[in-house]
Design a protein around this motif. Structure first.
Motif, PDB file in Angstrom:
ATOM      1  N   UNK A   1       0.836  -1.205   0.000  1.00 16.88           N
ATOM      2  CA  UNK A   1       0.000   0.000   0.000  1.00 16.88           C
ATOM      3  C   UNK A   1       0.868   1.252   0.000  1.00 16.88           C
ATOM      4  N   UNK A   2       1.905   1.243   0.789  1.00 12.84           N
ATOM      5  CA  UNK A   2       2.808   2.390   0.834  1.00 12.84           C
ATOM      6  C   UNK A   2       3.477   2.606  -0.525  1.00 12.84           C
ATOM      7  N   UNK A   3       3.796   1.519  -1.207  1.00  3.25           N
ATOM      8  CA  UNK A   3       4.445   1.639  -2.523  1.00  3.25           C
ATOM      9  C   UNK A   3       3.498   2.206  -3.580  1.00  3.25           C
ATOM     10  N   UNK A   4       2.210   2.147  -3.319  1.00  2.00           N
ATOM     11  CA  UNK A   4       1.217   2.646  -4.276  1.00  2.00           C
ATOM     12  C   UNK A   4       0.855   4.108  -4.036  1.00  2.00           C
ATOM     13  N   UNK A   5       1.495   4.732  -3.060  1.00  2.00           N
ATOM     14  CA  UNK A   5       1.194   6.128  -2.739  1.00  2.00           C
ATOM     15  C   UNK A   5       2.486   6.917  -2.569  1.00  2.00           C
ATOM     16  N   UNK A   6       2.348   8.219  -2.677  1.00  2.00           N
ATOM     17  CA  UNK A   6       3.515   9.077  -2.513  1.00  2.00           C
ATOM     18  C   UNK A   6       4.044   9.568  -3.847  1.00  2.00           C
ATOM     19  N   UNK A   7       5.217  10.081  -3.832  1.00  2.00           N
ATOM     20  CA  UNK A   7       5.836  10.679  -5.023  1.00  2.00           C
ATOM     21  C   UNK A   7       5.919   9.662  -6.164  1.00  2.00           C
ATOM     22  N   UNK A   8       5.496  10.104  -7.338  1.00  2.37           N
ATOM     23  CA  UNK A   8       5.571   9.243  -8.516  1.00  2.37           C
ATOM     24  C   UNK A   8       4.392   8.299  -8.670  1.00  2.37           C
ATOM     25  N   UNK A   9       3.366   8.439  -7.837  1.00  2.00           N
ATOM     26  CA  UNK A   9       2.181   7.574  -7.937  1.00  2.00           C
ATOM     27  C   UNK A   9       0.946   8.449  -8.138  1.00  2.00           C
ATOM     28  N   UNK A  10      -0.194   7.811  -8.267  1.00  2.00           N
ATOM     29  CA  UNK A  10      -1.457   8.532  -8.427  1.00  2.00           C
ATOM     30  C   UNK A  10      -2.030   9.037  -7.101  1.00  2.00           C
ATOM     31  N   UNK A  11      -1.520   8.543  -5.984  1.00  2.00           N
ATOM     32  CA  UNK A  11      -2.106   8.837  -4.681  1.00  2.00           C
ATOM     33  C   UNK A  11      -1.083   9.502  -3.769  1.00  2.00           C
ATOM     34  N   UNK A  12      -1.522  10.556  -3.086  1.00  2.00           N
ATOM     35  CA  UNK A  12      -0.621  11.275  -2.183  1.00  2.00           C
ATOM     36  C   UNK A  12      -0.373  10.505  -0.895  1.00  2.00           C
ATOM     37  N   UNK A  13      -1.380   9.755  -0.449  1.00  2.00           N
ATOM     38  CA  UNK A  13      -1.256   9.047   0.825  1.00  2.00           C
ATOM     39  C   UNK A  13      -1.777   7.619   0.695  1.00  2.00           C
ATOM     40  N   UNK A  14      -1.375   6.733   1.600  1.00  2.00           N
ATOM     41  CA  UNK A  14      -1.933   5.384   1.603  1.00  2.00           C
ATOM     42  C   UNK A  14      -3.450   5.400   1.793  1.00  2.00           C
ATOM     43  N   UNK A  15      -3.953   6.326   2.591  1.00  2.00           N
ATOM     44  CA  UNK A  15      -5.408   6.409   2.804  1.00  2.00           C
ATOM     45  C   UNK A  15      -6.150   6.679   1.506  1.00  2.00           C
ATOM     46  N   UNK A  16      -5.604   7.579   0.671  1.00  2.00           N
ATOM     47  CA  UNK A  16      -6.239   7.852  -0.623  1.00  2.00           C
ATOM     48  C   UNK A  16      -6.295   6.588  -1.468  1.00  2.00           C
ATOM     49  N   UNK A  17      -5.219   5.833  -1.467  1.00  2.00           N
ATOM     50  CA  UNK A  17      -5.164   4.597  -2.247  1.00  2.00           C
ATOM     51  C   UNK A  17      -6.215   3.601  -1.761  1.00  2.00           C
ATOM     52  N   UNK A  18      -6.311   3.400  -0.458  1.00  2.00           N
ATOM     53  CA  UNK A  18      -7.267   2.443   0.099  1.00  2.00           C
ATOM     54  C   UNK A  18      -8.706   2.907  -0.167  1.00  2.00           C
ATOM     55  N   UNK A  19      -8.981   4.204  -0.007  1.00  2.00           N
ATOM     56  CA  UNK A  19     -10.325   4.712  -0.288  1.00  2.00           C
ATOM     57  C   UNK A  19     -10.695   4.479  -1.751  1.00  2.00           C
ATOM     58  N   UNK A  20      -9.725   4.664  -2.652  1.00  2.00           N
ATOM     59  CA  UNK A  20     -10.002   4.433  -4.069  1.00  2.00           C
ATOM     60  C   UNK A  20     -10.296   2.959  -4.336  1.00  2.00           C
ATOM     61  N   UNK A  21      -9.565   2.066  -3.674  1.00  2.00           N
ATOM     62  CA  UNK A  21      -9.853   0.632  -3.809  1.00  2.00           C
ATOM     63  C   UNK A  21     -11.276   0.323  -3.365  1.00  2.00           C
ATOM     64  N   UNK A  22     -11.693   0.912  -2.272  1.00  2.00           N
ATOM     65  CA  UNK A  22     -13.047   0.679  -1.757  1.00  2.00           C
ATOM     66  C   UNK A  22     -14.084   1.220  -2.741  1.00  2.00           C
TER      67      UNK A  22
END
Length: 82
Positions: free
Chosen positions: A13-34
């Motif tokens: 999850x951390x690798x899917x967020x942050x610089x160079x990804x579509x999501x600024x935070x892990x929370x954004x990534x998880x919310x998008x998955x939901x």
């Protein structure tokens, strides 16, 4: 809400967020998955309803539209309650 994750899942999850990804935070990534899962389930429900309607047509379980949807629905409800 707190969710327990394995170290492997946290790392992913951390690798899917942050610089160079579509999501600024892990929370954004998880919310998008939901959100995607919710949309997938809604689409599956719609597909099921479409297939059910198609099966009604195939098996002759249809009524001609009178032009008055409310009247047709009332008539259907009366027939259903019998």
């Amino acid at each position: 809400m707190n969710i327990a994750l394995t170290d492997e899942m946290k790392k992913f999850i951390t690798s899917q967020s942050g610089k160079g990804t579509l999501y600024a935070t892990p929370s954004e990534y998880v919310r998008d998955l939901i959100r995607h899962e919710r949309d997938r389930l809604e689409a599956a429900s719609l597909r099921s309803a479409i297939i059910e309607g198609y099966q009604d047509v195939v098996h002759g379980r249809t009524k001609e539209f009178s032009g008055d949807l409310m009247a047709d629905l009332k008539e259907h409800r009366k027939e259903f309650e019998k």
